[in-house]
Write a protein that holds these residues in place. Structure first.
Motif, PDB file in Angstrom:
ATOM      1  N   GLU A   3      10.035   8.255 -13.392  1.00 32.03           N
ATOM      2  CA  GLU A   3       9.351   8.495 -12.120  1.00 32.03           C
ATOM      3  C   GLU A   3       8.149   7.564 -12.003  1.00 32.03           C
ATOM      4  OE1 GLU A   3       7.299  12.230  -9.682  1.00 32.03           O
ATOM      5  OE2 GLU A   3       8.124  12.503 -11.694  1.00 32.03           O
ATOM      6  N   PRO A   4       7.933   6.933 -10.829  1.00 26.35           N
ATOM      7  CA  PRO A   4       6.795   6.025 -10.682  1.00 26.35           C
ATOM      8  C   PRO A   4       5.474   6.765 -10.806  1.00 26.35           C
ATOM      9  CG  PRO A   4       7.866   6.402  -8.572  1.00 26.35           C
ATOM     10  CD  PRO A   4       8.749   7.015  -9.617  1.00 26.35           C
ATOM     11  N   PRO A   6       1.485   7.792 -10.024  1.00 28.55           N
ATOM     12  CA  PRO A   6       0.806   8.075  -8.750  1.00 28.55           C
ATOM     13  C   PRO A   6       0.240   6.832  -8.088  1.00 28.55           C
ATOM     14  CG  PRO A   6       0.200   9.702 -10.405  1.00 28.55           C
ATOM     15  CD  PRO A   6       0.995   8.655 -11.113  1.00 28.55           C
ATOM     16  N   ARG A   9       3.106   5.086  -6.315  1.00 36.32           N
ATOM     17  CA  ARG A   9       3.492   5.828  -5.120  1.00 36.32           C
ATOM     18  C   ARG A   9       2.484   5.622  -3.995  1.00 36.32           C
ATOM     19  NH1 ARG A   9       4.685  10.052  -8.880  1.00 36.32           N
ATOM     20  NH2 ARG A   9       2.805  11.168  -8.213  1.00 36.32           N
ATOM     21  N   TRP A  10       1.197   5.604  -4.341  1.00 37.45           N
ATOM     22  CA  TRP A  10       0.167   5.365  -3.326  1.00 37.45           C
ATOM     23  C   TRP A  10       0.312   3.967  -2.722  1.00 37.45           C
ATOM     24  CZ3 TRP A  10      -3.647   7.520  -0.493  1.00 37.45           C
ATOM     25  CH2 TRP A  10      -4.616   6.667   0.050  1.00 37.45           C
ATOM     26  N   ASN A  12       3.021   2.147  -2.506  1.00 40.08           N
ATOM     27  CA  ASN A  12       4.213   2.072  -1.670  1.00 40.08           C
ATOM     28  C   ASN A  12       4.004   2.752  -0.322  1.00 40.08           C
ATOM     29  OD1 ASN A  12       5.599   0.709  -3.716  1.00 40.08           O
ATOM     30  ND2 ASN A  12       6.410   2.597  -4.597  1.00 40.08           N
ATOM     31  N   ARG A  13       3.255   3.853  -0.315  1.00 40.79           N
ATOM     32  CA  ARG A  13       3.043   4.582   0.937  1.00 40.79           C
ATOM     33  C   ARG A  13       2.049   3.878   1.854  1.00 40.79           C
ATOM     34  NH1 ARG A  13       2.410  10.725  -1.608  1.00 40.79           N
ATOM     35  NH2 ARG A  13       4.604  10.961  -2.252  1.00 40.79           N
TER      36      ARG A  13
END
Length: 275
Positions: A3-4, A6, A9-10, A12-13
């Motif tokens: 899983e990537p 945090p 993920r931030w 990418n978003r």
């Protein structure tokens, strides 16, 4: 599948929203320069938008720093981001907030794997030409000795500066204008090196592909030759014909073979007569 983190993920978003904010910054930065007679309300709104975009990138940097697992590693490898965030806070360098925003956008754009190198280089050239022209026009237009008074002059100067041609018909006279000129020259040399390296890498990859194709064809021919030999041996066995002996076996049989022994001849029977 791992899983990537945090931080990833931030990133990418927020990739697309930050790029949209960068476009907003470009518009807000260009309007007061292209339209110097705009109303104070328009200029004030553009200034608020510029500082708002810079604030968004600053918050993004702080959030990424907070989400990183190794903060020392993040600071060492993202020091350019920190410089870009702190650059507009220095009052003499506030006009360089355009450079800071470009740096932040470029750093985030390089993290996106879907952005190809050619797209990045093309966007960097376009952005540097546009923002360099606007920035030098903003600082040179009011200079008494300046000779860059229109947007066309600024675009021509930016193009000749980035390509390191430098005709000399237009040149900055202020200190900040010369700083921008140095930045454009270095950026042009760096982008030219990236393009040259990309073209060389493409040619090398093509040559490697050709060599790999030759190796595959040679291997296929050798494999086909071995199959033909195996098929010949199978046909000889099925047809009942003894395979031809190798030359070494024939030579050994001729030289070291023993001499044949004569077979005994049958004798005639002996007859005895009675007296």
């Amino acid at each position: 599948m791992k899983e990537p983190s945090p931080q990833i993920r931030w990133e990418n978003r927020t990739q697309r929203p930050l790029l949209a904010l960068a476009v907003l910054f470009a518009v807000a930065y260009a309007v007061p320069i292209v339209l110097p007679d705009a109303s104070p309300a328009v200029k004030r709104a553009c200034a608020v938008a510029e500082w708002g975009v810079w604030g968004a990138f600053a918050v993004d940097y702080l959030v990424r720093l907070a989400l990183s697992e190794d903060k020392k590693h993040f600071l060492r490898h993202h020091w350019l981001d920190l410089c870009a965030v702190l650059l507009p806070l220095v009052r003499p360098l506030q006009l360089l907030r355009m450079v800071a925003t470009l740096m932040l956008v470029g750093r985030r754009a390089r993290m996106a794997t879907q952005i190809k190198l050619t797209t990045y280089v093309g966007g960097a050239v376009t952005g540097l030409l546009m923002f360099g022209s606007l920035a030098v026009l903003a600082v040179e237009r009011e200079s008494p000795d300046g000779n860059i008074k229109t947007l066309g002059d600024a675009l021509w100067w930016s193009f000749t500066t980035m390509t390191t041609v430098g005709y000399g018909d237009h040149s900055p006279t202020t200190g900040l204008g010369r700083v921008l000129a140095v930045g454009l020259m270095l950026s042009g040399i760096a982008l030219l090196g990236v393009v040259t390296a990309n073209i060389a890498a493409w040619f090398i990859s093509r040559f490697d592909q050709d060599d790999e194709g030759d190796r595959r064809r040679t291997a296929a021919i050798e494999a086909l030759t071995e199959e033909v030999r195996a098929l010949r041996a199978q046909v000889a066995v099925l047809s009942g014909a003894a395979p031809e002996p190798p030359p070494s076996a024939v030579a050994g049989a001729t030289v070291g073979a023993p001499s044949p022994v004569a077979e005994p001849q049958p004798t005639a029977p002996v007859r005895y007569e009675a007296h």
